[in-house]
Design a protein around this motif. Structure first.
Motif, mmCIF file in Angstrom:
data_model
loop_
_atom_site.group_PDB
_atom_site.id
_atom_site.type_symbol
_atom_site.label_atom_id
_atom_site.label_comp_id
_atom_site.label_asym_id
_atom_site.label_seq_id
_atom_site.Cartn_x
_atom_site.Cartn_y
_atom_site.Cartn_z
ATOM 1 N N LYS A 1 -1.343 6.306 -11.901
ATOM 2 C CA LYS A 1 -1.390 5.080 -11.095
ATOM 3 C C LYS A 1 -0.505 5.228 -9.876
ATOM 4 O O LYS A 1 0.532 5.877 -9.929
ATOM 5 N N SER B 1 0.742 5.722 -16.110
ATOM 6 C CA SER B 1 0.675 4.275 -16.320
ATOM 7 C C SER B 1 1.520 3.817 -17.499
ATOM 8 O O SER B 1 1.845 2.638 -17.600
ATOM 9 N N GLN C 1 -5.520 5.386 -9.936
ATOM 10 C CA GLN C 1 -5.788 3.968 -9.779
ATOM 11 C C GLN C 1 -4.643 3.337 -8.999
ATOM 12 O O GLN C 1 -3.504 3.774 -9.124
ATOM 13 N N HIS D 1 -2.681 -1.864 -3.076
ATOM 14 C CA HIS D 1 -3.981 -1.940 -2.396
ATOM 15 C C HIS D 1 -3.864 -2.761 -1.114
ATOM 16 O O HIS D 1 -4.386 -2.374 -0.063
#
Length: 81
Positions: free
Chosen positions: A3, A24, A62, A68
């Motif tokens: 991640k 993660s 991810q 993001h």
């Protein structure tokens, strides 16, 4: 799972974050695999290693929702092929 997420550091009431790639299952401030950038929410300063972030995303990493949004503001997704 790999991640890309924020790792907190800094003083009390003055947080700073490193954008890191880590497993993660590790803790928020645990051992990271690679440092990919820096984010200061107080001054809105960001420094990103865009080429390394793109490599990690192409490897299947991810990203969290906060990272993001940071990447969207810095137009990182326009560089992905």
């Amino acid at each position: 799972m790999l991640k890309i997420r924020l790792k907190k550091y800094g003083r009390k009431n003055q947080p700073c974050y490193r954008i890191v790639a880590m497993d993660s299952r590790t803790k928020r401030d645990g051992r990271s695999i690679e440092e990919l950038g820096f984010y200061n929410p107080i001054t809105k300063e960001t420094k990103l290693k865009v080429d390394q972030i793109i490599i990690r995303l192409n490897q299947g990493a991810q990203i969290t929702s906060t990272v993001h949004n940071i990447l969207l503001k810095n137009n990182v997704f326009e560089n992905i092929k």
